[in-house]
Write an enzyme that holds these catalytic residues in place. Sequence first.
Site, PDB file in Angstrom:
ATOM      1  N   ALA A 267       0.889  -1.300  -0.057  1.00  8.40           N
ATOM      2  CA  ALA A 267      -0.076  -0.107   0.025  1.00  8.40           C
ATOM      3  C   ALA A 267       0.663   1.251   0.004  1.00  8.40           C
ATOM      4  CB  ALA A 267      -0.931   0.127   1.186  1.00  8.40           C
ATOM      5  N   HIS A 302      -0.215   1.324   9.288  1.00  9.44           N
ATOM      6  CA  HIS A 302       1.062   1.677   8.838  1.00  9.44           C
ATOM      7  C   HIS A 302       0.821   2.998   7.904  1.00  9.44           C
ATOM      8  CE1 HIS A 302       5.238   1.181   7.385  1.00  9.44           C
ATOM      9  NE2 HIS A 302       4.543   1.750   6.107  1.00  9.44           N
ATOM     10  N   GLU A 303      -0.193   2.882   6.956  1.00  8.86           N
ATOM     11  CA  GLU A 303      -0.024   4.025   5.762  1.00  8.86           C
ATOM     12  C   GLU A 303      -0.812   5.313   6.617  1.00  8.86           C
ATOM     13  OE1 GLU A 303       1.486   3.467   3.453  1.00  8.86           O
ATOM     14  OE2 GLU A 303       1.595   1.251   3.386  1.00  8.86           O
TER      15      GLU A 303
HETATM   16  N1  BES Z   1       5.807   3.969   1.267  1.00 10.45           N
HETATM   17  C1  BES Z   1       5.460   2.539   1.256  1.00 10.45           C
HETATM   18  C2  BES Z   1       4.915   2.054   0.052  1.00 10.45           C
HETATM   19  C3  BES Z   1       6.142   2.004  -1.074  1.00 10.45           C
HETATM   20  C4  BES Z   1       7.264   1.295  -0.811  1.00 10.45           C
HETATM   21  C5  BES Z   1       5.814   2.573  -2.064  1.00 10.45           C
HETATM   22  C6  BES Z   1       8.043   1.106  -1.907  1.00 10.45           C
HETATM   23  C7  BES Z   1       6.813   2.685  -3.284  1.00 10.45           C
HETATM   24  C8  BES Z   1       8.046   1.874  -3.081  1.00 10.45           C
HETATM   25  C9  BES Z   1       4.532   2.008   2.014  1.00 10.45           C
HETATM   26  O1  BES Z   1       4.413   3.023   3.252  1.00 10.45           O
HETATM   27  C10 BES Z   1       4.888   0.920   2.852  1.00 10.45           C
HETATM   28  O2  BES Z   1       5.833   0.700   3.497  1.00 10.45           O
HETATM   29  N2  BES Z   1       4.033  -0.277   2.501  1.00 10.45           N
HETATM   30  C11 BES Z   1       4.491  -1.628   2.862  1.00 10.45           C
HETATM   31  C12 BES Z   1       3.570  -2.133   3.985  1.00 10.45           C
HETATM   32  C13 BES Z   1       3.739  -1.539   5.521  1.00 10.45           C
HETATM   33  C14 BES Z   1       2.780  -2.394   6.186  1.00 10.45           C
HETATM   34  C15 BES Z   1       5.326  -1.850   5.728  1.00 10.45           C
HETATM   35  C16 BES Z   1       4.282  -2.391   1.592  1.00 10.45           C
HETATM   36  O3  BES Z   1       3.757  -1.973   0.719  1.00 10.45           O
HETATM   37  O4  BES Z   1       4.861  -3.480   1.666  1.00 10.45           O
HETATM   38 ZN    ZN Z   2       5.578   2.852   4.921  1.00  9.55          ZN
END
Ligand code: BES
Ligand code: ZN
Length: 907
Positions: A267, A302-303
Amino acid sequence: MRTDTPVTIYRKDYTPPAFLVDTVDMGFDLDARKTLVATQFTVRRNPAARTTALVLHGRECPLVWIEVNGKRLKEGRDFKIEGEDLTIAEMPDTATVRVVTKLAPAKNSSLMGLYESRGNFFTQCEAEGFRRITWFPDRPDVMAKYTVMLRADRKAHPVLLSNGNLIESGKLPGGRHYAKWEDPFPKPSYLFALVAGKLAVLEDSIKTASGKKKLLQVYVEKQDLKRAQWAMDSLKASIRWDEQRFGLELDLERFMIVAVSDFNMGAMENKGLNIFNTSAVLAHKDTQTDDDFARVEAVVGHEYFHNWTGNRVTCRDWFQLTLKEGLTVFRDQEFSADMAAQAVLAAKGDARAAASARAVLRIGNVMDLRASQFVEDAGPMAHPIRPDSFQDIANFYTATVYEKGSEVIRMQHTLLGEEKFLKGMDLYFARHDGQAVTCDDFTAAMQDASGVDLTQFRRWYSQAGTPVVEAGGEYDAAAHTYTLTLKQHCAKVGVETLPGAPEKLPFHIPFAVGLIGPDGHDMPLQLSGSTTADTHTHATTLVLDFREAEQRFTFVNVPHAPLPSLLRGFSAPVTLSWDASDEQLAFQVAHDSDAFNRAEAMQRLGMRRLLKLTQRAAAGQPLEADAVLPELFAKILADDSLDAAFKTELLMLPPEVMIGEQMDELDATAIRAARVFLIKHIASALKKDLARTYRQLAGGKARAYSPDPVSAGRRALTNMVLAYWLDSGDADAVKAALAQYKQADNMTARLGALAALVNIVPDAAEKPLADFYKRYEDNALVIDKWFRLQASARSTRSRDVLKLARHKAFTLKNPNRMRALVFGFAMSNPAGFHAADGSGYAFWADTIEKLDRINPEIAARMARLMDRWRKLAPALRVQAEAALKRVAQLKGLSKPTAEVIGKSLSI
Ligand code: BES
Ligand code: ZN
């Protein structure tokens, strides 16, 4: 995208942007084949700049025209384009820049920038996707206020969303319509988002602590509306939790979550418009498991938490990624733990049960850390949580930046305590709200607010590797003292092994210890040279400041020889080396007041046997095992004082990857043989106990499904006991599994039975497996499970995976489907992937070749499945190297994939 010589970017080369941007106005004329994007932004010279030219970024982003202050610019004369940089050398101090670009979202399979998925439009801009939409200073330290006008076909794309607040909408000629959005908060371009399409919405509202009513929306495809409620519940819980624990309020009038099936990650935290992979937002008992429910809660949290830690205060540059990700993972882990503890407390009214629920989450987080981050830290991609260099930032959304990053925040929380940590957070926001900052700014706020010196602690940001802590204890019966000697060592890893890297220095390790007396109770602790008044609130657990290569800690007034309980709660991300006898470990399993360490002692007992068995299997010797584990398992099974979820943790043998990491040479086949042998050894000794326990658990009166941790724990234990029972070879277990599959009223029970059958008794699984496919054919997320459980089954080999890859429902274009099959095989079925004939590696190379042309970022993740190839036994190593070299020589390999393969072969 092609690059011949990889370009490495260094953190030390950071320079502030020459121009800042105040406002951005965008207009999108959305169309699958031809979308025109008109962007206008105002720039002014940055007083802190050390350079003078305006640099815009673009990638696969056809420029129609660009003008400055109304004057059309000509390439060559007014600007030049080199790689992804468009440089305008002659610039007035303030200006309005206008850019028009032409995109084809339907042709964009990278899922970065603007793309189409199932007829709808979505964007993904982190880290550098905005430059695929328009030419712009696409760097996080350029923060601006955005206004966005969307135009699209009214029928095909009735819903039009962007960040912030809707300020206007209406009809346009030609069957089109528009919506205008305004985001009141300045943000970096990576937080920009738009969504356009046919979507249904679940709506609710919440009153924030200060009494303001906010609109909450979850957008999904119509057929998924019944699966959106849990995400909404999780969002409301997240909003409350951030108010209560951190004093942070939702700052927008409305908060939107949108689900999309084709998404690279889980996400994304776009301001006010979070975009989610369907797998991280949809949850219903009929189609999702308890683990899925827990993941949705965690990802929604998280988001949402990024709204403050990431969005209001963002990163100066991408080397600082852990500033937002490590901190936000820490926050989501705490959120999940608090939610679980709260639910268990409400259900059972007992603090010990709540602590055990918390421990279950901690055990899971640490298990993930070890299985992913410790492995990463020992391989070619090893890097500090704040890297000093990279070729492609897409490759640095790593377990190190995230999971170890979270541990580094957790250690600061441990060193400061909750109260001072919160003061540090307050100071961080007071100083930096609306800014793009660095990890040093964060630790400075923590240090200044608390008075705790974090100078040495900061090495956790700059040094990579997993420190090994060797512990030894000595009891002086005459003096009633116990002396603990700790030594730390951390070898150079990854980029640190290249010439010129500085020597490594000792870490500041918060090392939590307790001393268990012969009666099984914790002893009160007093360090020599301190008075009891110095000791922390929990007088039976002390956090030692372990700062030297070698350090001694003497406890006084210790009446009996104690058993030390070391690194309680996993207070630091280190490997603990500690010689304990089987008897001592079993004692710890029975008595340690630290639930994490009880489970840890159990893991050590299991690991010790698994390593021995693996050696024997590798040498072709017959396998045999003692009665220690069966006896302990029997006791645990019968112990009613243990909560089901915690019991499940105790009964889980260390996973195959972790056994592999303990060995100098990786022999996945021997590991598999050893682990299956030990499971069957325990299961056959306990056949009767397992049958009885299963019947008790499964026979209880039927209750309405609820995803709460108590009910989920019971289901997890039921599934685990069923799997052991199947491994005992009892024919009744097969009947029970088939019955559970058929009668299940939730996906956890149905999938649990099916997975166990496919894994353990494949012959009996054929019918339910076919039934499962038919039943859920129309639900992509469930079909992902169907692929994954087959890919990860014990008997699955590459030819089976190849067959699944030819199935009509398989596609490399959807990351969830691809991961289910390919990662399910390579990560969850190492014995299949590392089969002696090298067929796993051939499959890997063939798949990367195809995938890299479709989606480079996902291909690069897949490339990392070979990270540990140098650890393989010689015969396999040769084949792995050949597969890597074959990929390295492919023409037009993408930048992220080339970086991973290049490092794999050279480090
Ligand atoms: N900011 C990230 C999403 C992201 C990651 C965008 C890499 C572009 C490149 C988001 O906040 C995130 O970390 N998402 C994780 C889930 C979280 C619960 C650790 C994910 O997408 O796996
Ligand atoms: Zn993140």
